[in-house]
Design a protein around this motif. Structure first.
Motif, PDB file in Angstrom:
ATOM      1  N   GLN A  57       5.609  -5.331 -16.258  1.00 44.86           N
ATOM      2  CA  GLN A  57       4.264  -5.881 -16.364  1.00 44.86           C
ATOM      3  C   GLN A  57       3.393  -5.424 -15.193  1.00 44.86           C
ATOM      4  OE1 GLN A  57       3.240  -7.467 -19.151  1.00 44.86           O
ATOM      5  NE2 GLN A  57       5.288  -6.848 -19.798  1.00 44.86           N
ATOM      6  N   PRO A  58       2.100  -5.219 -15.466  1.00 48.85           N
ATOM      7  CA  PRO A  58       1.195  -4.827 -14.385  1.00 48.85           C
ATOM      8  C   PRO A  58       1.113  -5.915 -13.325  1.00 48.85           C
ATOM      9  CG  PRO A  58       0.108  -4.677 -16.524  1.00 48.85           C
ATOM     10  CD  PRO A  58       1.430  -5.351 -16.745  1.00 48.85           C
ATOM     11  N   ASP A  76       0.800  -1.217   0.000  1.00 46.48           N
ATOM     12  CA  ASP A  76       0.000   0.000   0.000  1.00 46.48           C
ATOM     13  C   ASP A  76       0.836   1.271   0.000  1.00 46.48           C
ATOM     14  OD1 ASP A  76      -2.701  -0.970  -0.091  1.00 46.48           O
ATOM     15  OD2 ASP A  76      -2.399  -1.737   1.937  1.00 46.48           O
ATOM     16  N   ASP A  77       2.167   1.148  -0.103  1.00 47.05           N
ATOM     17  CA  ASP A  77       3.033   2.315  -0.293  1.00 47.05           C
ATOM     18  C   ASP A  77       3.057   2.597  -1.784  1.00 47.05           C
ATOM     19  OD1 ASP A  77       3.672   2.428   2.397  1.00 47.05           O
ATOM     20  OD2 ASP A  77       5.483   1.222   2.166  1.00 47.05           O
ATOM     21  N   LEU A  78       2.391   3.648  -2.202  1.00 46.89           N
ATOM     22  CA  LEU A  78       2.192   3.902  -3.624  1.00 46.89           C
ATOM     23  C   LEU A  78       2.701   5.275  -4.031  1.00 46.89           C
ATOM     24  CD1 LEU A  78      -1.537   2.776  -3.865  1.00 46.89           C
ATOM     25  CD2 LEU A  78       0.479   1.388  -4.372  1.00 46.89           C
ATOM     26  N   LEU A  79       3.219   5.328  -5.226  1.00 43.93           N
ATOM     27  CA  LEU A  79       3.479   6.585  -5.906  1.00 43.93           C
ATOM     28  C   LEU A  79       2.472   6.597  -7.051  1.00 43.93           C
ATOM     29  CD1 LEU A  79       5.350   9.043  -6.046  1.00 43.93           C
ATOM     30  CD2 LEU A  79       6.861   7.697  -7.499  1.00 43.93           C
ATOM     31  N   VAL A  80       1.552   7.566  -7.063  1.00 42.59           N
ATOM     32  CA  VAL A  80       0.461   7.578  -8.030  1.00 42.59           C
ATOM     33  C   VAL A  80       0.655   8.725  -9.012  1.00 42.59           C
ATOM     34  CG1 VAL A  80      -2.041   7.710  -8.351  1.00 42.59           C
ATOM     35  CG2 VAL A  80      -1.104   6.599  -6.309  1.00 42.59           C
ATOM     36  N   PHE A  81       0.613   8.400 -10.297  1.00 37.88           N
ATOM     37  CA  PHE A  81       0.647   9.395 -11.365  1.00 37.88           C
ATOM     38  C   PHE A  81      -0.732   9.426 -12.012  1.00 37.88           C
ATOM     39  CE2 PHE A  81       5.053   8.128 -10.892  1.00 37.88           C
ATOM     40  CZ  PHE A  81       5.734   9.332 -10.987  1.00 37.88           C
ATOM     41  N   TYR A  82      -1.365  10.599 -12.019  1.00 40.28           N
ATOM     42  CA  TYR A  82      -2.696  10.751 -12.612  1.00 40.28           C
ATOM     43  C   TYR A  82      -2.558  11.244 -14.045  1.00 40.28           C
ATOM     44  CZ  TYR A  82      -4.663  10.198  -7.980  1.00 40.28           C
ATOM     45  OH  TYR A  82      -5.024   9.696  -6.761  1.00 40.28           O
ATOM     46  N   ILE A  83      -3.185  10.527 -14.953  1.00 41.71           N
ATOM     47  CA  ILE A  83      -3.199  10.872 -16.369  1.00 41.71           C
ATOM     48  C   ILE A  83      -4.618  11.322 -16.704  1.00 41.71           C
ATOM     49  CG2 ILE A  83      -2.767  10.030 -18.705  1.00 41.71           C
ATOM     50  CD1 ILE A  83      -0.283   9.952 -16.834  1.00 41.71           C
ATOM     51  N   GLU A  84      -4.756  12.466 -17.362  1.00 37.90           N
ATOM     52  CA  GLU A  84      -6.082  13.027 -17.588  1.00 37.90           C
ATOM     53  C   GLU A  84      -6.766  12.520 -18.847  1.00 37.90           C
ATOM     54  OE1 GLU A  84      -6.307  17.198 -16.926  1.00 37.90           O
ATOM     55  OE2 GLU A  84      -5.031  17.086 -15.154  1.00 37.90           O
ATOM     56  N   ALA A  85      -6.005  12.187 -19.884  1.00 37.24           N
ATOM     57  CA  ALA A  85      -6.612  11.761 -21.149  1.00 37.24           C
ATOM     58  C   ALA A  85      -6.487  10.247 -21.305  1.00 37.24           C
ATOM     59  CB  ALA A  85      -5.938  12.467 -22.322  1.00 37.24           C
ATOM     60  N   GLU A  86      -7.560   9.613 -21.699  1.00 36.41           N
ATOM     61  CA  GLU A  86      -7.566   8.154 -21.833  1.00 36.41           C
ATOM     62  C   GLU A  86      -6.558   7.667 -22.861  1.00 36.41           C
ATOM     63  OE1 GLU A  86     -10.628   4.408 -22.406  1.00 36.41           O
ATOM     64  OE2 GLU A  86     -11.417   6.419 -22.149  1.00 36.41           O
ATOM     65  N   GLN A  87      -6.412   8.376 -23.971  1.00 31.96           N
ATOM     66  CA  GLN A  87      -5.443   7.967 -24.989  1.00 31.96           C
ATOM     67  C   GLN A  87      -4.022   8.015 -24.434  1.00 31.96           C
ATOM     68  OE1 GLN A  87      -5.667   9.954 -28.786  1.00 31.96           O
ATOM     69  NE2 GLN A  87      -3.698   9.151 -29.434  1.00 31.96           N
ATOM     70  N   GLU A  88      -3.700   9.072 -23.694  1.00 29.75           N
ATOM     71  CA  GLU A  88      -2.374   9.182 -23.085  1.00 29.75           C
ATOM     72  C   GLU A  88      -2.161   8.064 -22.059  1.00 29.75           C
ATOM     73  OE1 GLU A  88       0.349  12.308 -20.478  1.00 29.75           O
ATOM     74  OE2 GLU A  88      -1.729  12.816 -20.926  1.00 29.75           O
ATOM     75  N   TYR A  89      -3.199   7.751 -21.292  1.00 29.61           N
ATOM     76  CA  TYR A  89      -3.150   6.663 -20.312  1.00 29.61           C
ATOM     77  C   TYR A  89      -2.835   5.337 -21.011  1.00 29.61           C
ATOM     78  CZ  TYR A  89      -4.951   3.166 -17.017  1.00 29.61           C
ATOM     79  OH  TYR A  89      -5.102   2.070 -16.211  1.00 29.61           O
ATOM     80  N   ASN A 128       0.721   3.134 -20.705  1.00 24.86           N
ATOM     81  CA  ASN A 128       0.753   1.732 -20.276  1.00 24.86           C
ATOM     82  C   ASN A 128       1.368   0.833 -21.339  1.00 24.86           C
ATOM     83  OD1 ASN A 128      -0.463   1.169 -17.533  1.00 24.86           O
ATOM     84  ND2 ASN A 128      -1.942   2.622 -18.385  1.00 24.86           N
ATOM     85  N   GLN A 129       1.094   1.094 -22.596  1.00 27.01           N
ATOM     86  CA  GLN A 129       1.719   0.307 -23.672  1.00 27.01           C
ATOM     87  C   GLN A 129       3.233   0.492 -23.662  1.00 27.01           C
ATOM     88  OE1 GLN A 129      -0.379   1.706 -27.152  1.00 27.01           O
ATOM     89  NE2 GLN A 129      -1.895   0.066 -27.023  1.00 27.01           N
TER      90      GLN A 129
END
Length: 123
Positions: free
Chosen positions: A93-94, A67-80, A84-85
């Protein structure tokens, strides 16, 4: 106010490959032999935050928790999707996060030091 997240490590190379090569951050700076520490700064130019990784003769003593996380928020679905690709094309790998919220709202990876990083689509 600015934010710097700092962490000690054994090796910069795999972290640069993960955070810059896969996630798309930039190496903003570095320092050598500052009171026995070397360091690098990773982030995005012009932002008010960055990651600092240091190394020295003293090895880190990490105990990353799921549960120690570094979170990056991506606003556009295409960029997201493209991010990930790219991350997966670099061999990362996820993995299943401990908190089901992140499974529903992002993709979780493990960085070379064993810490969890979430790429989340901002909704």
């Amino acid at each position: 106010m600015k934010l710097r997240v700092a962490r000690h490590t054994n090796d910069f190379t795999p972290l640069i490959e993960f955070y810059c090569g896969a996630l798309g951050l930039e190496q903003l700076g570095k320092f050598s032999n500052h009171d026995g520490y070397d360091g690098i700064f990773l982030g995005k130019e012009g932002e008010d935050w960055h990651l600092e990784f240091t190394k020295s003769d003293v090895a880190p003593n990490h105990h990353p928790d799921d549960d120690d996380l570094l979170v990056f928020y991506i606003e556009a679905e295409q960029e997201y999707n493209e991010l990930n690709q790219r991350i997966q094309s670099k061999g990362f790998q996820p993995m299943k996060p401990a908190n089901p919220y992140w499974k529903a709202n992002g993709t979780t990876y493990v960085d070379p030091d064993g810490f969890h990083v979430v790429i989340s689509i901002r909704k």
